[in-house]
Motif scaffolding. Structure first.
Motif, PDB file in Angstrom:
ATOM      1  N   GLY A 153       0.815  -1.199   0.000  1.00 37.62           N
ATOM      2  CA  GLY A 153       0.000   0.000   0.000  1.00 37.62           C
ATOM      3  C   GLY A 153       0.853   1.255   0.000  1.00 37.62           C
ATOM      4  O   GLY A 153       0.353   2.354  -0.227  1.00 37.62           O
ATOM      5  N   SER A 154       2.154   1.070   0.240  1.00 34.62           N
ATOM      6  CA  SER A 154       3.106   2.191   0.227  1.00 34.62           C
ATOM      7  C   SER A 154       4.310   1.820  -0.633  1.00 34.62           C
ATOM      8  O   SER A 154       4.712   0.656  -0.671  1.00 34.62           O
ATOM      9  N   PRO A 155       4.904   2.805  -1.316  1.00 36.19           N
ATOM     10  CA  PRO A 155       6.137   2.528  -2.053  1.00 36.19           C
ATOM     11  C   PRO A 155       7.267   2.243  -1.060  1.00 36.19           C
ATOM     12  O   PRO A 155       7.292   2.818   0.033  1.00 36.19           O
ATOM     13  N   VAL A 156       8.161   1.347  -1.428  1.00 36.84           N
ATOM     14  CA  VAL A 156       9.241   0.943  -0.526  1.00 36.84           C
ATOM     15  C   VAL A 156      10.595   1.077  -1.222  1.00 36.84           C
ATOM     16  O   VAL A 156      10.766   0.626  -2.359  1.00 36.84           O
ATOM     17  N   GLY A 186       4.834   9.259   1.732  1.00 37.73           N
ATOM     18  CA  GLY A 186       4.433   7.867   1.923  1.00 37.73           C
ATOM     19  C   GLY A 186       5.512   6.836   1.712  1.00 37.73           C
ATOM     20  O   GLY A 186       5.250   5.629   1.788  1.00 37.73           O
ATOM     21  N   LEU A 187       6.743   7.272   1.441  1.00 42.74           N
ATOM     22  CA  LEU A 187       7.831   6.323   1.191  1.00 42.74           C
ATOM     23  C   LEU A 187       8.220   5.580   2.472  1.00 42.74           C
ATOM     24  O   LEU A 187       8.373   6.178   3.538  1.00 42.74           O
ATOM     25  N   GLN A 188       8.379   4.272   2.354  1.00 43.53           N
ATOM     26  CA  GLN A 188       8.899   3.436   3.422  1.00 43.53           C
ATOM     27  C   GLN A 188      10.296   2.959   3.015  1.00 43.53           C
ATOM     28  O   GLN A 188      10.573   2.809   1.826  1.00 43.53           O
ATOM     29  N   VAL A 189      11.158   2.733   3.985  1.00 39.35           N
ATOM     30  CA  VAL A 189      12.519   2.292   3.678  1.00 39.35           C
ATOM     31  C   VAL A 189      12.840   1.017   4.444  1.00 39.35           C
ATOM     32  O   VAL A 189      12.605   0.930   5.651  1.00 39.35           O
ATOM     33  N   LEU A 190      13.366   0.030   3.725  1.00 39.43           N
ATOM     34  CA  LEU A 190      13.788  -1.227   4.328  1.00 39.43           C
ATOM     35  C   LEU A 190      15.265  -1.436   4.011  1.00 39.43           C
ATOM     36  O   LEU A 190      15.651  -1.507   2.840  1.00 39.43           O
ATOM     37  N   GLY A 191      16.095  -1.497   5.034  1.00 37.85           N
ATOM     38  CA  GLY A 191      17.516  -1.723   4.831  1.00 37.85           C
ATOM     39  C   GLY A 191      17.841  -3.207   4.854  1.00 37.85           C
ATOM     40  O   GLY A 191      17.213  -3.984   5.568  1.00 37.85           O
ATOM     41  N   VAL A 192      18.818  -3.589   4.041  1.00 35.94           N
ATOM     42  CA  VAL A 192      19.358  -4.947   4.083  1.00 35.94           C
ATOM     43  C   VAL A 192      20.837  -4.796   4.413  1.00 35.94           C
ATOM     44  O   VAL A 192      21.620  -4.350   3.573  1.00 35.94           O
ATOM     45  N   ASN A 193      21.190  -5.099   5.656  1.00 36.66           N
ATOM     46  CA  ASN A 193      22.559  -4.858   6.099  1.00 36.66           C
ATOM     47  C   ASN A 193      23.446  -6.063   5.838  1.00 36.66           C
ATOM     48  O   ASN A 193      23.093  -7.196   6.161  1.00 36.66           O
ATOM     49  N   LEU A 194      24.634  -5.797   5.248  1.00 32.59           N
ATOM     50  CA  LEU A 194      25.560  -6.869   4.904  1.00 32.59           C
ATOM     51  C   LEU A 194      26.834  -6.828   5.750  1.00 32.59           C
ATOM     52  O   LEU A 194      27.880  -7.314   5.334  1.00 32.59           O
ATOM     53  N   ASP A 195      26.741  -6.264   6.953  1.00 33.99           N
ATOM     54  CA  ASP A 195      27.875  -6.303   7.875  1.00 33.99           C
ATOM     55  C   ASP A 195      27.997  -7.697   8.478  1.00 33.99           C
ATOM     56  O   ASP A 195      27.057  -8.506   8.427  1.00 33.99           O
ATOM     57  N   THR A 196      29.150  -7.966   9.067  1.00 35.47           N
ATOM     58  CA  THR A 196      29.345  -9.234   9.768  1.00 35.47           C
ATOM     59  C   THR A 196      29.373  -9.040  11.284  1.00 35.47           C
ATOM     60  O   THR A 196      29.166  -9.983  12.038  1.00 35.47           O
TER      61      THR A 196
END
Length: 284
Positions: A153-156, A186-196
């Protein structure tokens, strides 16, 4: 001729193309034919590396020459695989999706028993996402679970990042500020973290204004470049920014940070009611 051509000598450049064509027509199976074609592809590669950001024509030419070499000299496996891999990666990095698909698909079909062809499969999966539902999610830093579907329902905006990736660290403040600007639309943000190391993430979050929820695995063996999402979609560069529409379908999987503001401005226009409210508030 290659050295002179790289210095911009037009006569030498014309000769490179002419020799490659004439040697192949004279004897397609000759060493001269394959060698001249390989040198021509290398020339296109070097020019693409020098001017890729400013002139996509050399990237297109490199893609064309790499595919032509693989088609004409299929037995030159090592050279063909190297050219196709480099051309595909270069086009992918510069957002030339169709050219990248052509290179990686040629690699996958012609040299399917090579490691490079195996590596091309997840990249093709990512490049083929446009217009399709995105299935992406995983555990969070706080022990929960999050996915793109949670924001339907929201852009991501999906941002792949790491505190160890210098390109991201250098552009983090701008990326974060830009995302905050469009959250009002209305923007939503989803992070994908690649740290160890989780402590490095905590330290970064303390000194930055990042408010995103992030996918991060508690299992150390599934962190960094071994992150399941990165592996599944062939993510090999950071930052990488994707945009998903309100229906959960991928709009882009290659937004350069420098183009983020312009891209979001075009795809997330200010609502008419918001404009009228702003005009009323300013007395316009």
């Amino acid at each position: 001729l290659l050295e002179l051509s790289l210095q911009g000598d037009q006569e030498s450049i014309d000769s490179l193309f002419s020799f490659a064509d004439s040697f192949y027509k004279r004897d397609p199976k000759s060493r001269a034919a394959s060698e001249s074609a390989y040198i021509l592809a290398r020339f296109a590669h070097k020019n693409a590396a020098y001017s890729g950001d400013n002139d996509v024509r050399w990237l297109q030419e490199f893609s064309r020459q790499a595919r032509s070499f693989a088609e004409r000299f299929p037995d030159e496996q090592q050279r063909a695989v190297g050219l196709l891999s480099d051309a595909g990666a270069s086009c992918d990095f510069h957002g030339m999706r169709e050219e990248a698909i052509l290179c990686f698909e040629t690699l996958r079909q012609k040299y399917q028993d090579t490691p490079q062809a195996e590596q091309a499969v997840p990249v093709l999966r990512r490049l083929d996402l446009i217009g399709k539902p995105l299935d992406l999610g995983g555990p969070t830093l706080d022990g929960g679970f999050i996915s793109v579907a949670d924001f339907k329902g929201s852009p991501v905006l999906v941002v792949f990042w790491s505190t160890q990736a210098t390109p991201f660290v250098e552009q983090a403040a701008t990326i974060i500020a830009t995302t905050e600007k469009y959250e009002e639309r209305g923007l939503q943000v989803l992070g994908v973290n690649l740290d160890t190391d989780e402590s490095q993430i905590d330290a970064f979050l303390e000194k930055s204004s990042m408010g995103w929820r992030n996918v991060f695995h508690t299992d150390a063996e599934r962190r960094g470049w071994s992150h399941p999402v990165a592996v599944h979609y062939g993510v090999t560069t950071i930052p990488q920014i994707w945009l998903v529409d309100a229906d959960g379908k991928a709009v882009s999987t290659a937004i350069p940070p420098k183009d983020l503001d312009a891209t979001l401005s075009r795809l997330l226009p200010v609502k008419t009611s918001a404009v009228k409210s702003a005009e009323t508030a300013t007395g316009m």
